[in-house]
Design an enzyme around this catalytic site. Structure first.
Site, mmCIF file in Angstrom:
data_model
loop_
_atom_site.group_PDB
_atom_site.id
_atom_site.type_symbol
_atom_site.label_atom_id
_atom_site.label_comp_id
_atom_site.label_asym_id
_atom_site.label_seq_id
_atom_site.Cartn_x
_atom_site.Cartn_y
_atom_site.Cartn_z
ATOM 1 N N ASN A 11 0.874 -1.164 0.000
ATOM 2 C CA ASN A 11 0.000 0.000 0.000
ATOM 3 C C ASN A 11 0.916 1.219 0.000
ATOM 4 O O ASN A 11 1.447 1.603 1.042
ATOM 5 C CB ASN A 11 -0.877 -0.065 1.261
ATOM 6 C CG ASN A 11 -1.788 1.127 1.401
ATOM 7 O OD1 ASN A 11 -1.745 2.067 0.592
ATOM 8 N ND2 ASN A 11 -2.614 1.122 2.431
ATOM 9 N N ARG A 94 -2.759 -2.108 -3.153
ATOM 10 C CA ARG A 94 -3.896 -1.214 -2.952
ATOM 11 C C ARG A 94 -3.760 -0.077 -3.965
ATOM 12 O O ARG A 94 -2.732 0.607 -4.013
ATOM 13 C CB ARG A 94 -3.870 -0.656 -1.538
ATOM 14 C CG ARG A 94 -5.002 0.295 -1.288
ATOM 15 C CD ARG A 94 -4.985 0.792 0.118
ATOM 16 N NE ARG A 94 -6.134 1.649 0.370
ATOM 17 C CZ ARG A 94 -6.403 2.172 1.545
ATOM 18 N NH1 ARG A 94 -5.628 1.909 2.567
ATOM 19 N NH2 ARG A 94 -7.447 2.937 1.703
ATOM 20 N N HIS A 182 -12.249 4.100 0.357
ATOM 21 C CA HIS A 182 -12.184 3.189 1.517
ATOM 22 C C HIS A 182 -12.866 1.849 1.230
ATOM 23 O O HIS A 182 -13.321 1.167 2.140
ATOM 24 C CB HIS A 182 -12.824 3.813 2.788
ATOM 25 C CG HIS A 182 -11.956 4.841 3.435
ATOM 26 N ND1 HIS A 182 -12.456 5.996 3.981
ATOM 27 C CD2 HIS A 182 -10.623 4.897 3.623
ATOM 28 C CE1 HIS A 182 -11.471 6.723 4.473
ATOM 29 N NE2 HIS A 182 -10.347 6.073 4.261
ATOM 30 N N ARG A 242 -7.851 16.892 6.302
ATOM 31 C CA ARG A 242 -8.687 17.261 5.137
ATOM 32 C C ARG A 242 -10.000 17.902 5.588
ATOM 33 O O ARG A 242 -10.566 17.510 6.607
ATOM 34 C CB ARG A 242 -9.011 16.023 4.304
ATOM 35 C CG ARG A 242 -7.822 15.485 3.537
ATOM 36 C CD ARG A 242 -8.166 14.195 2.825
ATOM 37 N NE ARG A 242 -7.378 13.092 3.334
ATOM 38 C CZ ARG A 242 -7.614 11.803 3.077
ATOM 39 N NH1 ARG A 242 -8.624 11.453 2.318
ATOM 40 N NH2 ARG A 242 -6.849 10.868 3.583
ATOM 41 N N GLU A 380 -7.693 -4.106 5.797
ATOM 42 C CA GLU A 380 -7.622 -3.913 4.346
ATOM 43 C C GLU A 380 -6.592 -4.842 3.703
ATOM 44 O O GLU A 380 -6.792 -5.338 2.597
ATOM 45 C CB GLU A 380 -7.279 -2.442 4.047
ATOM 46 C CG GLU A 380 -8.447 -1.522 4.384
ATOM 47 C CD GLU A 380 -8.038 -0.116 4.740
ATOM 48 O OE1 GLU A 380 -7.179 0.053 5.638
ATOM 49 O OE2 GLU A 380 -8.568 0.831 4.139
#
Ligand code: ADP
Length: 396
Positions: A11, A94, A182, A242, A380
């Protein structure tokens, strides 16, 4: 001599490389997980290797992780020193953006790579790093099967009404759509619900993935119906740094009145806002909970307020609510945030059990609660390892 088949998961973020090593002789079992942070600056390696082996945590020299390629070489050297006989037969990546068409993992052929490069302008901060990670892995493992798993893929099931923006139609055709992100986390949670709570899985579920990045997804029957993130991973909930949802008019103001360039606005929205911007202190929820300053509390208030607003909106999109599931670093660990999100939510059928919440139980609602509230740790990397193994299996 036969060696255990293993899959490597990667990732690659803007300045980090997360990696995992899985035994895939059966259902993927983790052998190692780790990450290199601050690539190109002051890199640091952290990794753990399961029972009987000591975890590693050390500063690297700048040359050991000057870029993603050298970071991968360093990570692989560490893995080889722990598991000298392991040879990855598949590498799972990913990838943030799979565009409108990829609704599942893909084997990385030159054609798929070409398409992913074409999608880079849609995710200019993430996609190029993901692709750099793939290039480095192809060079390191030319024989291995390379598989891409997309953050957008899980949401491709959402209806068109949640895919469009109210722009002239030509932009939809050019790819200006509500993709949602996500997806690997939501895919994992959907699978876990099917395993541990099959009736809930069939129903109307809202998953709140609350980490440094944060979003929520409404699902019916384990499939995405609506999510809070849109064209980019900037929309929806406020995050560590963010903004989350913001009136686009603010962009015009920043450019026209504050004299900012578009790059400066992007930097402001992605890296200086959210919990960090509002608190003036930190992007880290633990630090904010401990701080107790007016500004830190306001940042927490705003985070909770937006989650509750989205909860109401997503429940309306689903036509009701059977369960709310928390995951991600904040969702899995912060009793305070879970409690504050659920406070006074009886009208939507949520009743939190404070003791269960305090213990981080899997089910944290009361027995009387109409909708169930759950904490399910996400994974994940495991979703990526499963995809890699599945492709190997079908290839025989
Ligand atoms: P990423 O999106 O980078 O994978 P994580 O899912 O690891 O991020 O979540 C990181 C966030 O989780 C940070 O804001 C961190 O403060 C928060 N967090 C971790 N543990 C706790 C805790 N015990 N209480 C409150 N927040 C926590």
């Amino acid at each position: 001599m036969t060696t255990t088949p293993v899959a490597l998961t990667l990732n690659a973020g803007s300045s980090s490389l997360k990696f995992g090593l899985f035994d895939i002789s059966g259902a993927p079992a983790v052998m190692a997980v780790g990450q290199i942070d601050s690539i190109g600056k002051a890199p640091r390696l952290k990794a753990s290797f399961g029972p009987g082996r000591s975890p590693v945590s050390r500063d690297l020299t700048p040359a050991e992780a000057a870029d993603h390629k050298s970071a991968l070489t360093t990570a692989l050297a560490e893995l080889r020193s722990q598991f000298p006989k392991a040879r990855a037969s598949a590498v799972g990546h990913r990838v943030v953006h799979g565009g409108p068409s990829y609704d599942r993992p893909m084997v990385l052929t030159p054609e798929v790579m070409e398409e992913l490069r074409r999608l880079s302008p849609f995710a200019p901060i993430h996609q190029p790093h993901n692709l750099a990670g793939i290039d480095a892995a192809v060079e390191a493992f030319p024989e291995a099967l390379q598989v891409a798993c997309f953050d957008t893929a899980f949401h491709r099931t959402h209806p068109k009404v949640n895919d469009v923006f109210a722009l002239p139609r030509e932009y939809y055709d050019k790819g200006v759509r509500r993709y949602g992100f996500h997806g690997l986390s939501y895919d994992y949670i959907s699978g876990e619900l099917k395993r541990i709570a099959p009736l809930i899985h069939e129903g109307r579920v809202i998953v709140a993935h609350l980490g440094n990045g944060a979003s929520m997804c409404g699902m019916i029957g384990g499939r995405s119906v609506a999510s809070t993130m849109g064209f980019t991973a900037l929309d929806g909930l406020p995050m560590g740094t963010r903004t989350g949802q913001i009136d686009p008019g603010v962009i015009f103001y920043m450019v026209q009145q504050e004299g900012m360039s578009i790059d400066e606005v992007r930097q402001l929205f992605y890296s200086k806002s959210g919990l960090l911007g509002l608190s003036g202190l930190s992007n880290d929820m633990r630090a904010l909970e401990a701080a107790g300053t007016v500004e830190a509390n306001e940042a927490i208030d705003y985070f909770v307020f937006r989650i509750r607003r989205e909860l109401g909106g997503l429940a309306a999109a689903l036509g009701g609510l059977d369960a709310l599931v928390f995951c991600g670093g904040i969702g899995e660990n912060s009793r305070l945030i879970r409690e504050r999100v659920c406070e006074g939510m009886g009208w939507i059928g949520l009743e939190l059990d404070r003791e269960r919440n305090g213990r981080n139980d899997t089910v944290i609602s009361t027995d009387m609660s109409r909708a169930r509230v759950m904490v399910v740790p996400t994974n994940e990397e495991l979703v990526i390892a499963r995809a890699a193994r599945d492709f190997l299996d079908t290839r025989g």
